[in-house]
Design a protein around this motif. Structure first.
Motif, PDB file in Angstrom:
ATOM      1  N   LYS A  27       5.210   3.930  -7.927  1.00  0.00           N
ATOM      2  CA  LYS A  27       3.869   4.325  -7.505  1.00  0.00           C
ATOM      3  C   LYS A  27       3.528   5.714  -8.006  1.00  0.00           C
ATOM      4  O   LYS A  27       2.426   5.977  -8.453  1.00  0.00           O
ATOM      5  CB  LYS A  27       3.815   4.281  -5.983  1.00  0.00           C
ATOM      6  CG  LYS A  27       2.553   4.821  -5.358  1.00  0.00           C
ATOM      7  CD  LYS A  27       2.738   4.777  -3.853  1.00  0.00           C
ATOM      8  CE  LYS A  27       1.594   5.378  -3.119  1.00  0.00           C
ATOM      9  NZ  LYS A  27       1.941   5.592  -1.715  1.00  0.00           N
TER      10      LYS A  27
ATOM     11  N   ALA B 174      -3.534  -1.858  -4.338  1.00  0.00           N
ATOM     12  CA  ALA B 174      -4.589  -2.202  -3.387  1.00  0.00           C
ATOM     13  C   ALA B 174      -4.881  -3.686  -3.511  1.00  0.00           C
ATOM     14  O   ALA B 174      -5.405  -4.134  -4.513  1.00  0.00           O
ATOM     15  CB  ALA B 174      -5.831  -1.393  -3.691  1.00  0.00           C
TER      16      ALA B 174
ATOM     17  N   LEU C  43       0.813  -1.203   0.000  1.00  0.00           N
ATOM     18  CA  LEU C  43       0.000   0.000   0.000  1.00  0.00           C
ATOM     19  C   LEU C  43       0.851   1.259   0.000  1.00  0.00           C
ATOM     20  O   LEU C  43       0.646   2.169  -0.787  1.00  0.00           O
ATOM     21  CB  LEU C  43      -0.912   0.005   1.228  1.00  0.00           C
ATOM     22  CG  LEU C  43      -1.950   1.105   1.234  1.00  0.00           C
ATOM     23  CD1 LEU C  43      -2.950   0.851   0.155  1.00  0.00           C
ATOM     24  CD2 LEU C  43      -2.654   1.167   2.580  1.00  0.00           C
ATOM     25  N   GLY C  44       1.820   1.298   0.915  1.00  0.00           N
ATOM     26  CA  GLY C  44       2.562   2.528   1.093  1.00  0.00           C
ATOM     27  C   GLY C  44       3.637   2.748   0.051  1.00  0.00           C
ATOM     28  O   GLY C  44       3.846   3.848  -0.414  1.00  0.00           O
TER      29      GLY C  44
ATOM     30  N   LEU D 291       8.496   3.461  -4.606  1.00  0.00           N
ATOM     31  CA  LEU D 291       7.805   4.740  -4.524  1.00  0.00           C
ATOM     32  C   LEU D 291       7.789   5.431  -5.868  1.00  0.00           C
ATOM     33  O   LEU D 291       6.797   6.034  -6.267  1.00  0.00           O
ATOM     34  CB  LEU D 291       8.503   5.643  -3.516  1.00  0.00           C
ATOM     35  CG  LEU D 291       8.054   5.444  -2.089  1.00  0.00           C
ATOM     36  CD1 LEU D 291       8.889   6.294  -1.173  1.00  0.00           C
ATOM     37  CD2 LEU D 291       6.594   5.817  -1.941  1.00  0.00           C
TER      38      LEU D 291
ATOM     39  N   GLY E 100       1.830   1.204  -3.820  1.00  0.00           N
ATOM     40  CA  GLY E 100       0.547   1.776  -4.154  1.00  0.00           C
ATOM     41  C   GLY E 100      -0.433   0.799  -4.773  1.00  0.00           C
ATOM     42  O   GLY E 100      -1.276   1.190  -5.573  1.00  0.00           O
TER      43      GLY E 100
END
Lengths: 507, 360, 305
Positions: free
Chosen positions: B216, B77, B71-72, B213, B75
Motif C-alpha cells: 500500500k 477502495a 482498506l486498511g 502494508l 489500501g
C-alpha cells in the motif's frame, strides 16, 4: 557473449526453464536451512531466559518464606534498617511533595511564578521569612524521619528473642537457609539438565531436518550442474554481474544504449554520469523493474549459479540475493523501523497462511528469528535507539540508514545502492563511506552504486563506469576515469571549463 | 540486607490487560452477558429488539473485519462488498430451503468457496485498474449484483426477498423453540465474532499484514523486497470476500429474511464508513464503528421519538462523520482515543506543575 | 435484426447519450482539475432538478426555462460549495481520501434532499406538462421516430458540450483549466488562479449536471435515486473512454447507451431482454475496460522509480 539466433534460443529456453525451477527449489531449501540454523540459536536463547526467570522466581518464593525468620534473628539495628528501607521512601515522597507544595505556595504569594506555575526568572530567590518557613518545614520533616527510625528500632528491640530461643532458631534458620540454597541449586541443575536434554533433542531434530534439506540440496545442485553444462550463459569465476549490450528504449527515447560492463565479485563498483544519463534506468533494468528492450543481464549467485536475470520477475530478484535501495527513500510510514526491516526478510518466512492466522508456534519462532536478525542489522547501522519509532519525522540521513539496514536482512550477495549519499552533509557522507566499506567486508558482498558525489565515488569504488546519454564513456579504476578526457568533457569538467565560466560572467 | 520481592500479582494482571486479545474478549463477555441477563429477566431487559441490534452489529462487524484487509492493509477502495454479502445470504437461503439435509457447515464452506472464486476474479480485475478507478468498477459490480438479486427469481425470489423458516443447527438439529434458538444463535455469533477478531489480528500482525502494508505504501519497495503485488492483492480480495460471504450466511441465518434492497451501494458505503470511523486497521475500532453506524439506531435511538421519526438525521451525521474523519482525523476512533489519553496525561502533568512546581 | 431496427435502436439511444454526456463532462472536468472522482455528482444534479420542480410547482406563473435556470444555479452553487468548503481543504489528502469525502457528501445529500423537498414526487404542472410528441423523420429511406423531448435533450447536450469544448480551447478560462489539469502547482506558479478555476469547474459541472437531471426527470416521478444510474454510467464512461483527456469520456458516454439499448432489444435477446439489459451492459463495459485499462483513448504513464 550470448548467441542470439532464434532456434538456439528456444532450445536453451527449455533448459533455462527447467533450471529456473531448480533455482527456486534450491533457494527454498537454502532458505529453510538458514532459518533452521538460526532457529536453534533462538531456541537456546529462549530456553536460557525461561530457565533463568524460573529459577529466579523460585528463589524469590523461598526467600519470602525465610525472610520473616531472618528478620527476627537479625540484630535490632539490621531489622530496623530493613523496615526503614520499606517505609522511608514512602514517607520521603510524601515529605518531598509537602515541601514542594509549600515552596510553590510561598513563591506564588511573592508573585515569582507565571500562569503555569513555573519560575518567571530562573534565578529568583524567596524572601528571608519564606526561606525561614521552608527551613522550619525541613527541620520538622527531619524530626519525623528520626521519630520513625526510633520507633522502628524500639519495635525491633522489643521483638528480639531471648538467648536460648535465639540459638535454636538460628540453628534451624541456618539449616533452612542451606536447604534453600541447595534446593535452588537443585532446581537450577534440574532446569539446566532439562534444557540440555531439550536442546539436544531439538538440535538433533533440527539438524536431522537440515541434513535432509542439505541432501536434497546437493541432489538439486547436481542436477543443476548437469543441466547447466548446456547453458549458454557463463561468466568468468570472478565476475558477479555482467551487462551485455543492454538497451532500454522508451518510445522514441533510448535511455540506455548498448551498455556493457562487468562487476567483479566482492568489489565496490560505481556508475557515474550526468543527470539523465540513464543510471537509474540501468538499475531498474538490472532489478527487473523494467525489462530491457535488448541485451542480457547475467548474474552469478552466491552459490555460483549463473542466471539470466531477464527471465525473472521483479519480486523474485531478492531471492537471488540482489537487494537495492531507492533514490527517493521508500520506507513504509505506517510501520515502525523494526517492522520495516522485517518486511525486507519477507521471502525468508516459511510459515503458511493458516498458520499465520492461528499464530502457531512455527510462526512465533520464525518471528523471533527474524527479529533477532533485524536487531543485529539495526545495531550494525546504529539504529537501535529508535527501532520502535515510525520512520516518519526522522532525519533524512537516518532514513537512508534504514534503507541500508534493510539490505542486510535477506542474505544479500549483490547490494545495489541508488545515490546513497544524496542529501547528506560531509560528516554523514564520511560515515556512510565507512559503513559501506564495513558492510562489504563483514558481509562479503558485491556493491554496485550510483552516485553524484565524486569524492565518495573516487574514494570508495574499485572500478567505475561512466555513462552519458545511455552510452558507456569509459570504464576503469578511479584514477583512470579521472584522467580520461572523454569523461572529463562530459561530466567532470575540463580546463576549458574555467574559460567558459569566465566568459559567461562577463555577459 | 534488602527486601527484593518482585511484585507478581499486579504485574501479571497488567500483562493480561495489555494483551491485544483482552479487548476482544471483553467485548464478547459484554455481549454474552446482555443475552444472559435477557434470559434471566425473561425478556424484560434487554429487549429482544436491542439484542437483534447487537446481533446485526456483530454480523456487520464480520464483514467489516474483511474490509479492513482491503482498506486498511492493502489500501484498495472496493464498493462491491454488498454484493458478496448478499450472495452469501441468498446461497444460504436457497440451499437450506431447497436442499434439506445439507449440513450447515457445508453451507458455510460452500459459500466460502464461491466467494473465494469470485474474489479471485475481482482481484484480477483490480490488477488491471488503478486505485481510485477501482472504486468505480466495483460500484458497477455492486450494481450487477443488485440486478442479479432483483431479477433472478428462481434463485433469490426477487424483490420479495428470500427467507428461511428455522434457525439452523439450533432449531433444525436440537429442536429448540424459536426463542431459545435465537438466543443460542446469538451466543454462537458472539463466539464467531470474537474468534474472527483474533484470527484477523494474528494475520494482520504477521508477515502477510506487513506485506500488504508495504504494498500500500510503496509498491516499488515492496516488489524489491520480494512481495508479489499479484499475490497480495488477490489475497486481500479473497479475504474480504470470504468474510463478506460469511457475514451474508450469518445475516440470513440470524435474521432469516433478506431482500435485494438490503444490498445496495449504501450498504457498501456504510461498511466503508464503519471501518473508516474505527481507524482502518483497528479491529475494536471497526466494531465500534459498526456499532455507531449500524447499531445506534436499533439499540438506542429507536426509543427516542426524534430519531425514530427522522432517520435521516442519523444518516446525515454518519455522512458528515466520514467527511470529518477523512479530512481531520484519518486515524478514526483510535486516533481519537489516543488523543484523549494524551490530553488527560498533559492535563494531569500541567496540574502537577501548577501545584508542586518544578522538581529541583 | 433488420437495418431499420438497428437504426431505430441507435436513434433511441440519442436522448440517453445526451443525458449521460452532460453528466460525464462534469465528472471529467472535476477529475482533471482536482483529481477527485466526485461520487456526489448525481446528487448535486438531483438537487438542482428537485429545486427546478419545486420552483415550477410553487410559482406556477414562472416560465419553465426560468425554473430550470434556478435549478441549474442551485446546483452550480452547491458544486462550488463542495469544492471550496471541502475539497480545497483536503488538498494534501490522497485521491482515495478525496473520493471518500465525496462519498460522505453523497450520504449527506441522499438523506437531506428527500427531507428538504418532501412533497415533490410527480412532475406535473397544473395546466402544463411535458410534451410527449413523437417526431417522425426519414433517413435514407428508413422511417425513424424519436420523442420531441428526447431530440431536445440530444440537441441541447450537443450544443452545451460544443460550448464547453469551445470554451476549453479558445477562452482564457479553458486554458487555465487545461493548465491546472496538467499540473496544478506549476499552473499556480505560472499565475493561473487555480482556486477560481477549480471552484468554477465544480460549479459548472454541477450546473450542467442539473441540466442532465432535468431531462432525466422530465415526465417521470421524481425520486432521490433519479441520477443513480446515470452517475454510475457516467463514471464508467469516463473509465471506458479514458480520464486522460476531456473529449475521451464522451466517447464512453456514446458507447454505453448504445450497448444498453442493443442489450435491451427484444429482437436480439428475446422477450426478457429488459430484465438482463443492465447486467449485460455492465459486463460488456467491464470487459472493454479490462481490455483497455487506460481507456479506449487513454495513455499509459510509466512512472520513474
Amino acid at each position: 557473449m550470448a548467441q542470439t539466433t532464434d532456434n538456439k534460443r528456444t532450445q536453451k529456453l527449455k533448459g533455462a526453464g527447467q533450471r529456473r525451477i531448480l533455482y527456486s527449489q534450491i533457494e527454498k531449501l537454502e532458505r529453510d536451512i538458514r532459518v533452521g540454523q538460526e532457529l536453534i540459536q533462538v531456541e537456546a536463547k529462549r530456553l536460557a531466559q525461561k530457565s533463568h526467570s524460573k529459577a529466579a522466581a523460585f528463589e524469590n518464593d523461598l526467600k519470602k518464606d525465610l525472610f520473616k525468620e531472618e528478620l527476627a534473628l537479625q540484630p535490632a539495628a539490621a531489622t530496623r534498617d530493613v523496615w526503614l528501607g520499606e517505609q522511608l521512601p514512602k514517607l520521603e515522597d510524601k515529605q518531598r511533595l509537602q515541601y514542594r507544595k509549600l515552596r510553590q505556595d510561598l513563591r506564588r504569594s511573592e508573585n515569582l511564578l507565571d500562569k503555569k506555575g513555573r519560575l518567571k526568572d530562573s534565578d529568583a530567590q524567596l524572601s528571608a521569612p519564606s526561606k525561614k518557613k521552608l527551613d522550619e518545614l525541613l527541620a520538622e520533616q527531619n524530626k519525623q524521619r528520626d521519630e520513625l527510625s526510633q520507633s522502628l528500632l524500639r519495635k525491633a528491640q522489643d521483638s528480639r528473642l531471648d538467648k536460648a530461643a535465639l540459638a535454636s532458631r538460628q540453628a534451624a534458620f541456618d539449616k533452612a537457609q542451606a536447604d534453600k540454597v541447595k534446593r535452588v541449586k537443585d532446581l537450577q541443575a534440574q532446569l539446566a539438565k532439562n534444557d540440555a536434554e531439550h536442546m539436544a533433542a531439538f538440535t538433533k531434530k533440527r539438524e536431522a531436518r537440515i541434513q535432509v534439506l542439505r541432501n536434497k540440496l546437493t541432489g538439486k545442485q547436481a542436477r543443476l550442474h548437469e543441466s547447466a553444462l548446456g547453458a549458454q550463459y557463463d561468466l568468468p569465476q570472478d565476475v558477479c554481474l555482467r551487462l551485455d549490450n543492454v538497451s532500454m528504449v522508451f518510445g522514441g527515447l533510448r535511455a540506455v544504449d548498448n551498455l556493457s560492463f562487468d562487476v567483479k565479485k566482492g568489489e565496490i563498483f560505481g556508475l557515474i554520469g550526468p543527470n539523465g544519463a540513464g543510471k537509474t534506468t540501468v538499475f531498474n533494468c538490472i532489478t527487473q523493474f523494467y525489462k530491457p528492450t535488448q541485451g542480457d543481464i547475467i548474474y552469478r549467485t552466491h552459490e555460483g549459479n549463473v542466471l539470466l536475470l531477464n527471465y525473472y520477475q521483479v519480486h523474485d530478484i531478492i531471492t537471488k540475493g540482489i537487494v537495492r535501495t531507492f533514490q527517493n527513500v521508500e520506507v513504509i510510514g505506517e510501520l515502525s523501523i523494526l517492522e520495516n526491516l522485517l518486511i525486507a526478510a519477507h521471502q525468508e518466512y516459511t510459515a503458511g497462511f493458516f498458520s499465520q492466522m492461528l499464530n502457531s508456534r512455527k510462526v512465533r519462532r520464525e518471528e523471533e528469528v527474524m527479529r533477532e536478525r533485524a536487531l543485529k542489522a539495526l545495531d550494525y547501522c546504529g539504529l537501535t535507539a529508535i527501532k520502535d519509532l515510525p520512520p516518519v519525522g526522522q532525519p533524512y540521513g537516518t532514513l537512508k540508514r534504514i534503507e541500508l539496514a534493510r539490505t542486510l536482512m535477506a542474505g544479500a550477495n549483490l547490494i545495489i545502492l541508488d545515490e546513497p549519499a544524496a542529501g547528506l552533509n560531509d560528516q554523514e557522507t564520511i560515515e556512510l563511506t565507512h559503513l559501506i566499506r564495513k558492510i562489504q567486508k563483514d558481509y562479503d558482498v558485491t556493491i554496485f552504486l550510483v552516485e553524484h558525489n565524486m569524492g565518495l565515488v573516487m574514494d570508495l569504488c574499485d572500478h567505475i563506469c561512466a555513462i552519458s546519454f545511455g552510452k558507456k564513456l569509459a570504464i576503469g579504476t578511479p584514477q583512470e576515469i579521472q584522467s580520461n578526457p572523454v569523461v572529463q568533457e562530459a561530466y567532470l569538467g575540463t580546463d576549458d571549463t574555467e574559460e567558459i565560466i569566465a566568459h559567461t560572467e562577463v555577459v | 540486607m534488602q527486601n527484593q520481592y518482585t511484585l507478581t500479582s499486579t504485574g501479571r494482571i497488567k500483562k493480561i490487560i495489555r494483551h491485544p486479545f483482552a479487548g476482544f474478549v471483553l467485548i464478547g463477555v459484554i455481549l454474552i452477558s446482555l443475552q444472559l441477563i435477557a434470559i434471566l429477566s425473561g425478556g424484560a431487559w434487554p429487549k429482544s429488539s436491542m439484542l437483534n441490534g447487537f446481533a446485526s452489529v456483530m454480523i456487520y462487524a464480520i464483514v467489516g473485519y474483511g474490509f479492513t484487509y482491503l482498506l486498511g492493509y492493502a489500501g484498495l477502495a472496493s464498493l462491491g462488498t454488498a454484493g458478496f454479502v448478499g450472495l452469501g445470504a441468498y446461497i444460504t437461503a436457497y440451499v437450506l430451503r431447497n436442499m434439506p439435509g445439507v449440513p450447515y457447515i457445508a453451507v458455510i464452506l460452500g459459500t466460502l468457496l464461491i466467494s473465494l472464486i469470485l474474489g479471485t476474479i475481482v482481484g484480477f480485475i483490480s490488477l488491471r485498474i488503478e486505485g481510485i478507478f477501482l472504486a468505480i468498477v466495483t460500484l458497477g459490480l455492486c450494481e450487477i449484483f443488485y440486478q442479479l438479486f432483483s431479477n433472478w427469481l428462481d434463485f433469490t425470489n426477487g424483490p420479495n426477498g428470500a427467507s428461511i423458516s428455522k434457525y439452523p443447527i439450533f432449531q433444525t438439529f436440537f429442536n429448540m423453540s424459536r426463542r431459545d434458538a435465537q438466543s443460542a444463535f446469538y451466543i454462537l455469533l458472539v463466539f464467531i465474532t470474537v474468534g474472527l477478531m483474533m484470527l484477523t489480528y494474528n494475520l494482520g500482525k504477521s508477515s502477510t499484514g506487513r506485506a500488504m502494508l508495504a504494498m500500500k505504501n510503496s509498491s516499488s519497495a515492496a516488489q524489491a523486497m520480494g512481495i508479489s503485488l499479484l499475490k497480495y492483492r488477490l489475497l486481500a480480495f479473497l479475504l474480504s470476500t470470504a468474510y463478506a460471504g460469511l457475514g451474508g450466511v450469518m445475516f440470513m441465518s440470524y435474521l432469516r429474511y433478506s431482500a435485494p434492497q438490503n444490498y445496495t451501494i449504501m450498504f457498501s458505503l456504510n461498511i466503508l464508513a464503519a471501518v473508516l470511523i474505527g481507524g482502518s486497521r483497528n479491529l475494536i475500532g471497526t466494531f465500534l464503528g459498526c456499532f455507531i453506524v449500524f447499531g445506534m439506531t436499533p439499540i438506542f435511538l429507536q426509543d427516542i421519538t426524534l430519531f425514530r421519526e427522522n432517520p435521516w438525521i442519523i444518516n446525515v451525521t454518519i455522512g458528515a462523520i466520514i467527511v470529518m474523519v477523512v479530512m481531520v482525523y484519518p486515524g478514526g476512533l483510535v486516533q481519537l482515543a489516543n488523543n484523549v489519553k494524551s490530553f488527560f496525561k498533559t492535563t494531569i502533568a500541567d496540574r502537577r506543575l501548577y501545584k508542586y512546581g518544578t522538581d529541583d | 435484426m433488420s437495418i431499420q431496427d438497428i437504426l431505430q435502436t441507435i436513434v433511441n439511444s440519442l436522448p440517453t447519450i445526451g443525458r449521460y454526456s452532460l453528466i460525464t463532462i462534469g465528472i471529467v472536468l472535476i477529475f482533471r482539475t482536482t483529481a477527485t472522482t466526485n461520487f456526489a455528482q448525481g446528487l448535486i444534479a438531483t438537487f438542482g432538478t428537485f429545486l427546478t420542480t419545486w420552483a415550477a410547482l410553487t410559482y406556477t406563473a414562472l416560465p419553465l426555462w426560468l425554473c430550470l435556470a434556478m435549478g441549474m444555479t442551485a446546483s452550480f452553487l452547491l458544486g462550488m460549495f463542495v469544492d471550496v468548503a471541502l475539497i480545497r481543504r483536503a488538498r494534501h489528502i490522497t485521491p482515495s481520501g478525496k473520493q471518500m469525502i465525496t462519498m460522505g457528501v453523497l450520504m449527506i445529500l441522499v438523506n437531506v434532499i428527500p427531507v428538504l423537498f418532501r412533497d415533490i414526487t410527480l412532475w406535473t404542472r397544473p395546466g402544463k406538462s411535458f410534451s410527449t410528441a413523437i417526431l417522425t423523420f426519414n433517413f435514407f429511406g428508413y422511417t425513424l421516430n424519436i420523442t420531441e423531448m428526447g431530440l431536445l435533450c440530444f440537441v441541447t447536450a450537443v450544443v452545451v458540450l460544443g460550448a464547453v469544448f469551445a470554451a476549453l480551447k479558445f477562452t482564457k478560462w479553458g486554458l487555465g483549466v487545461r493548465a491546472t489539469a496538467a499540473n496544478e502547482s506549476v499552473a499556480q506558479m505560472l499565475g493561473v488562479n487555480t482556486r477560481v478555476i477549480t471552484a468554477f469547474s465544480w460549479a459548472l459541472a454541477g450546473g450542467i449536471a442539473a441540466l442532465g437531471g432535468f431531462f432525466t426527470g422530465a415526465g417521470t416521478a421524481l425520486n432521490v435515486t433519479l441520477m443513480g444510474n446515470a452517475q454510475i454510467y457516467g463514471f464508467l464512461a469516463c473509465v471506458l473512454g479514458g480520464f486522460g483527456s476531456f473529449p475521451a469520456p464522451i466517447l464512453g458516454a456514446v458507447i454505453i447507451p448504445l450497448v444498453n439499448n442493443f442489450a435491451g432489444n427484444p429482437n436480439l435477446f428475446g422477450p426478457n431482454a429488459g430484465m438482463w439489459q443492465n447486467m449485460i451492459t455492465f459486463i460488456v463495459i467491464l470487459l472493454l475496460i479490462l481490455i483497455f485499462p487506460n481507456g479506449l483513448l487513454g495513455k499509459k504513464y510509466i512512472k520513474k522509480v
